[in-house]
Design a protein around this motif. Sequence first.
Motif, mmCIF file in Angstrom:
data_model
loop_
_atom_site.group_PDB
_atom_site.id
_atom_site.type_symbol
_atom_site.label_atom_id
_atom_site.label_comp_id
_atom_site.label_asym_id
_atom_site.label_seq_id
_atom_site.Cartn_x
_atom_site.Cartn_y
_atom_site.Cartn_z
ATOM 1 N N ARG A 228 0.851 -1.179 0.000
ATOM 2 C CA ARG A 228 0.000 0.000 0.000
ATOM 3 C C ARG A 228 0.891 1.234 0.000
ATOM 4 N NH1 ARG A 228 -0.835 2.444 5.121
ATOM 5 N NH2 ARG A 228 0.213 1.345 6.831
ATOM 6 N N SER A 229 0.328 2.358 -0.404
ATOM 7 C CA SER A 229 1.100 3.595 -0.451
ATOM 8 C C SER A 229 0.384 4.702 0.301
ATOM 9 C CB SER A 229 1.363 4.020 -1.901
ATOM 10 O OG SER A 229 0.147 4.286 -2.569
ATOM 11 N N VAL A 230 1.158 5.635 0.827
ATOM 12 C CA VAL A 230 0.625 6.832 1.470
ATOM 13 C C VAL A 230 1.408 8.026 0.946
ATOM 14 C CG1 VAL A 230 -0.103 5.630 3.557
ATOM 15 C CG2 VAL A 230 2.166 6.657 3.467
ATOM 16 N N VAL A 231 0.765 9.174 0.930
ATOM 17 C CA VAL A 231 1.387 10.413 0.461
ATOM 18 C C VAL A 231 1.499 11.374 1.637
ATOM 19 C CG1 VAL A 231 1.179 12.376 -1.098
ATOM 20 C CG2 VAL A 231 0.498 10.095 -1.877
ATOM 21 N N VAL A 232 2.709 11.881 1.850
ATOM 22 C CA VAL A 232 2.958 12.848 2.921
ATOM 23 C C VAL A 232 2.899 14.247 2.323
ATOM 24 C CG1 VAL A 232 4.636 13.678 4.612
ATOM 25 C CG2 VAL A 232 4.387 11.218 4.195
ATOM 26 N N PRO A 233 1.981 15.080 2.776
ATOM 27 C CA PRO A 233 1.880 16.428 2.211
ATOM 28 C C PRO A 233 3.036 17.315 2.631
ATOM 29 C CG PRO A 233 0.331 16.170 4.022
ATOM 30 C CD PRO A 233 0.949 14.822 3.792
ATOM 31 N N GLY A 234 3.315 18.329 1.802
ATOM 32 C CA GLY A 234 4.307 19.336 2.148
ATOM 33 C C GLY A 234 5.724 18.828 2.225
ATOM 34 N N ALA A 235 6.098 17.926 1.312
ATOM 35 C CA ALA A 235 7.447 17.366 1.410
ATOM 36 C C ALA A 235 7.980 16.956 0.051
ATOM 37 C CB ALA A 235 7.452 16.147 2.333
ATOM 38 N N HIS A 236 9.278 17.166 -0.140
ATOM 39 C CA HIS A 236 10.033 16.514 -1.194
ATOM 40 C C HIS A 236 10.645 15.252 -0.585
ATOM 41 C CE1 HIS A 236 10.842 20.191 -4.066
ATOM 42 N NE2 HIS A 236 9.583 20.109 -3.709
ATOM 43 N N LEU A 237 11.756 15.447 0.141
ATOM 44 C CA LEU A 237 12.443 14.335 0.807
ATOM 45 C C LEU A 237 11.778 14.132 2.169
ATOM 46 C CD1 LEU A 237 14.877 12.523 0.059
ATOM 47 C CD2 LEU A 237 16.312 14.086 1.365
ATOM 48 N N ALA A 238 10.743 13.313 2.185
ATOM 49 C CA ALA A 238 9.805 13.301 3.315
ATOM 50 C C ALA A 238 10.435 12.885 4.639
ATOM 51 C CB ALA A 238 8.628 12.373 2.984
ATOM 52 N N ALA A 239 11.392 11.995 4.620
ATOM 53 C CA ALA A 239 11.999 11.544 5.877
ATOM 54 C C ALA A 239 12.741 12.664 6.588
ATOM 55 C CB ALA A 239 12.944 10.378 5.626
ATOM 56 N N VAL A 240 13.148 13.691 5.840
ATOM 57 C CA VAL A 240 13.839 14.839 6.417
ATOM 58 C C VAL A 240 12.865 15.976 6.710
ATOM 59 C CG1 VAL A 240 15.573 16.620 5.967
ATOM 60 C CG2 VAL A 240 16.027 14.242 5.324
ATOM 61 N N GLU A 241 11.975 16.261 5.760
ATOM 62 C CA GLU A 241 11.067 17.399 5.922
ATOM 63 C C GLU A 241 9.892 17.098 6.846
ATOM 64 O OE1 GLU A 241 10.513 20.320 2.757
ATOM 65 O OE2 GLU A 241 11.112 18.741 1.370
ATOM 66 N N GLN A 242 9.439 15.860 6.853
ATOM 67 C CA GLN A 242 8.296 15.475 7.686
ATOM 68 C C GLN A 242 8.632 14.194 8.452
ATOM 69 O OE1 GLN A 242 5.720 17.334 8.098
ATOM 70 N NE2 GLN A 242 5.920 18.780 6.407
ATOM 71 N N PRO A 243 9.661 14.221 9.309
ATOM 72 C CA PRO A 243 10.116 12.989 9.962
ATOM 73 C C PRO A 243 9.074 12.369 10.888
ATOM 74 C CG PRO A 243 11.208 14.893 10.923
ATOM 75 C CD PRO A 243 10.499 15.376 9.693
#
Length: 257
Positions: A228-243
């Motif tokens: 399954r997939s999920v989309v994190v809003p407000g992020a390019h490199l999500a692990a850094v921008e939205q940890p």
Amino acid sequence: MTSVRLGYEVHGPADAPCVVLGGSLGTTRAMWDDVLPHVAKLFRVVTYDHLGHGQSSVPTGPYTIDELADDVVALMDEVGIAQAHLGGVSLGGMVAIRIAATYPGRVIRLGLVCTSAHIPPPSMWHNRAATVREYGMSAVLEPVTRRWFTPQFAATPRAQQLQLQFLNVPVEGYAGCCEAIASMDLRPALREISAPTLVIAGQDDPATPTDHARVIESGIAEAGGTARSVVVPGAHLAAVEQPKAVSTALLEHWLTS
């Protein structure tokens, strides 16, 4: 390739289930610093530097994804990890895909963040490798980090820290990994993945956009796997921008029995 050694660190309780985390092209294991406080409470976490990055060996390239995957499996053997949850951002996710397809018995659950099974054209990666070999890492810093960070995040101290780490990556290591991505097409390997898989995409990520996540999800599911997939809003490199959002999603996935 001759024998290599990967730089790594171990975090968390020694008797907890294991997680192995690989980072993005052009980063060190420090890219997980904002995720670790959440994950290492519940898991024994191994973060590693890709071949040619950080404290790892820097053989002459080109490298291949298969070689990078074999290096990580050898590291798991060295640390005494028979099975682990795998997590990877960008290049780390590509390596995790190859491990899960080639060594299914070593992987419990798979967490893929801002990654892809295939990023053409190869010429883009060969040109980037040639550029850094001739002119150094600073020659590609601006276009690379523009794809890493949203404009509002780019001026933060954390973004600047990652840019400095990028400049310190050995040229040959970065170029060799670029060439690994150039020769990579993991789409057939998706059919071989049996580990339950979570694919996390950054909503605004131009490098590995949301449709790349859907390709991974559907490639695994079409062969009977669970993804399954999920989309994190407000992020390019999500692990850094939205940890926190990434940590929450990964923990929910890895803690599922």
